[in-house]
Design a protein around this motif. Structure first.
Motif, short mmCIF file in Angstrom:
data_model
loop_
_atom_site.label_atom_id
_atom_site.label_comp_id
_atom_site.label_asym_id
_atom_site.label_seq_id
_atom_site.Cartn_x
_atom_site.Cartn_y
_atom_site.Cartn_z
N ALA A 157 65.80 -32.71 15.83
CA ALA A 157 64.71 -31.77 15.58
C ALA A 157 64.45 -31.61 14.09
O ALA A 157 63.30 -31.64 13.64
CB ALA A 157 65.02 -30.42 16.22
N VAL A 158 65.52 -31.42 13.29
CA VAL A 158 65.28 -31.20 11.87
C VAL A 158 64.80 -32.46 11.17
O VAL A 158 64.16 -32.40 10.11
CB VAL A 158 66.53 -30.64 11.13
N MET A 159 65.06 -33.64 11.78
CA MET A 159 64.64 -34.89 11.15
C MET A 159 63.35 -35.45 11.75
O MET A 159 62.92 -36.53 11.35
CB MET A 159 65.75 -35.93 11.26
N HIS A 160 62.71 -34.73 12.66
CA HIS A 160 61.62 -35.35 13.41
C HIS A 160 60.41 -35.69 12.55
O HIS A 160 59.62 -36.57 12.91
CB HIS A 160 61.21 -34.46 14.60
N ASN A 161 60.20 -35.01 11.41
CA ASN A 161 59.09 -35.38 10.52
C ASN A 161 59.60 -35.74 9.12
O ASN A 161 58.88 -35.59 8.14
CB ASN A 161 58.04 -34.27 10.45
N LEU A 162 60.83 -36.25 9.07
CA LEU A 162 61.45 -36.57 7.78
C LEU A 162 60.68 -37.65 7.04
O LEU A 162 60.59 -37.63 5.80
CB LEU A 162 62.90 -37.00 8.00
N ALA A 163 60.10 -38.60 7.75
CA ALA A 163 59.35 -39.67 7.08
C ALA A 163 58.21 -39.09 6.23
O ALA A 163 57.97 -39.54 5.11
CB ALA A 163 58.80 -40.66 8.10
N LEU A 178 46.90 -39.24 3.54
CA LEU A 178 47.12 -39.02 4.98
C LEU A 178 46.61 -37.66 5.40
O LEU A 178 46.00 -37.50 6.45
CB LEU A 178 48.60 -39.14 5.31
N GLY A 179 46.90 -36.62 4.57
CA GLY A 179 46.52 -35.27 4.92
C GLY A 179 47.42 -34.69 5.99
O GLY A 179 48.43 -35.28 6.38
N ARG A 180 47.07 -33.51 6.45
CA ARG A 180 47.89 -32.82 7.44
C ARG A 180 47.55 -33.32 8.85
O ARG A 180 46.39 -33.37 9.24
CB ARG A 180 47.66 -31.31 7.37
N ASP A 181 48.61 -33.66 9.60
CA ASP A 181 48.46 -34.10 10.99
C ASP A 181 47.36 -35.15 11.15
O ASP A 181 46.39 -34.96 11.90
CB ASP A 181 48.19 -32.89 11.90
N PRO A 182 47.48 -36.28 10.45
CA PRO A 182 46.42 -37.30 10.51
C PRO A 182 46.36 -37.99 11.87
O PRO A 182 47.36 -38.12 12.56
CB PRO A 182 46.86 -38.30 9.42
N ASP A 183 45.17 -38.43 12.24
CA ASP A 183 45.04 -39.17 13.50
C ASP A 183 45.61 -40.57 13.31
O ASP A 183 45.89 -41.03 12.20
CB ASP A 183 43.61 -39.19 13.99
N ALA A 248 56.11 -25.73 17.54
CA ALA A 248 56.30 -25.45 16.11
C ALA A 248 55.05 -25.80 15.31
O ALA A 248 54.65 -25.08 14.39
CB ALA A 248 57.51 -26.23 15.60
N ARG A 249 54.40 -26.91 15.67
CA ARG A 249 53.20 -27.32 14.95
C ARG A 249 52.05 -26.35 15.20
O ARG A 249 51.33 -25.97 14.27
CB ARG A 249 52.80 -28.74 15.38
N ARG A 250 51.89 -25.94 16.45
CA ARG A 250 50.77 -25.03 16.76
C ARG A 250 50.98 -23.63 16.19
O ARG A 250 50.01 -22.90 15.99
CB ARG A 250 50.58 -24.95 18.28
N ALA A 251 52.22 -23.28 15.90
CA ALA A 251 52.48 -21.98 15.29
C ALA A 251 51.90 -21.89 13.88
O ALA A 251 51.73 -20.79 13.33
CB ALA A 251 53.99 -21.70 15.24
N GLU A 252 51.59 -23.04 13.27
CA GLU A 252 51.02 -23.06 11.92
C GLU A 252 49.51 -22.80 11.93
O GLU A 252 48.92 -22.57 10.87
CB GLU A 252 51.27 -24.42 11.26
#
Length: 287
Positions: A157-163, A178-183, A248-252
């Motif tokens: 979980a803590v590494m899921h967006n490490l890239a 890339l921006g935030r949450d790119p397609d 977690a993403r939608r909480a933002e």
């Protein structure tokens, strides 16, 4: 990366690039490890759990510790190391501090704060906040699920967006484009593949365990996947982690959003709860 350096052109090359230099770690982690190193030097009473407590909330240091364990597996060591605690037990306390001397660990906040681009640090910390939120949510779900892979789930979980975090460190111009949450089209244009592919390539080059790589999303999952059987066995854990990351993403968002009805129904099924109870748990997990 200097302006003259050629950019990687595919996820595998990006994974190798992001692993080529030891990553900086979070300032709080560096401070805690410094205190533990002094404690060990004076009293010799530091144990693996104390180090794991200092490390496991830091995706960067988590990757470095697990990568070290993966790269230094003995030829007769059959079982892969899946958690920070197990990695430190395997290494030993003294060897751990020799491999990771606190004075020699660079700090992410200091590196990204340099220069006139505050966006680098702000965006990296936003992604880390999302990772911490994902880990908190998956912990709540796992407490209800009762799973032997709980610590590995937290690590994944803590590494899921490490890239993405590492892109802000080593290739901020690409991360910015890339921006935030790119397609996916945007991802393929700039990375030669998707962020899912890049994350998997990163974990492969870092020599992280098969379990950790299987828990996270994988590209091209189909009947020809050689790991199809083990992936099917991990489906509850993988779906709980995916739902945690989605929440977690939608909480933002502004305003924040929760799971959709069909997602809540799936969560309820995995946790053997009613749908209203699953919704209450999802809300509670974000507090």
């Amino acid at each position: 990366m200097s302006p003259q350096s050629p950019l990687p052109t595919d996820p595998d090359a990006w994974g190798a690039f992001l692993c080529a230099v030891p990553a900086p770690i979070l300032a709080d982690t560096a401070e805690q490890l410094t205190e533990l190193a002094l404690l060990e030097e004076r009293f010799g009473n530091v144990d693996a759990h104390m180090i794991a407590d200092a490390v496991r909330g830091d995706p960067l240091m988590t990757m470095r510790v697990l990568s070290h364990a993966g790269r230094h597996r003995g030829e007769h060591q059959v079982t892969e190391v899946q958690t920070v605690t197990a990695a430190v037990v395997l290494m030993g306390i003294g060897p751990f501090f020799r491999a990771f001397p606190p004075a020699g660990l660079r700090v992410l906040e200091e590196e990204l704060r340099t220069g006139a681009d505050p966006q680098r640090l702000d965006e990296a910390m936003r992604l880390l906040e999302r990772a911490w939120r994902t880990a908190r949510v998956v912990t709540e779900f796992e407490l209800q699920h009762g799973d032997p892979h709980a610590e590995a789930m937290q690590g994944a979980a803590v590494m899921h967006n490490l890239a993405e975090v590492l892109l802000w460190w080593r290739a901020p111009e690409v991360a910015r484009r890339l921006g935030r949450d790119p397609d996916e089209d945007r991802q393929r244009e700039l990375l030669g593949g998707t962020l899912v592919e890049l994350q998997q390539a990163l974990m492969s080059h870092a020599r992280l365990s098969t379990l950790l790589r299987q828990l996270l999303p994988r590209p091209h999952e189909d009947e020809h996947d050689p790991e199809r059987g083990s992936l099917a066995l991990l489906r509850p854990q993988r779906r709980l982690l995916a739902l945690s990351a989605t929440l977690a993403r939608r909480a933002e968002l502004d305003p924040p959003a929760g799971l959709a009805l069909e997602e809540l129904e799936e969560l309820a099924q995995w946790l053997a709860l009613s749908t209203p109870a699953a919704e209450r748990l999802a809300i509670q997990a974000l507090l």
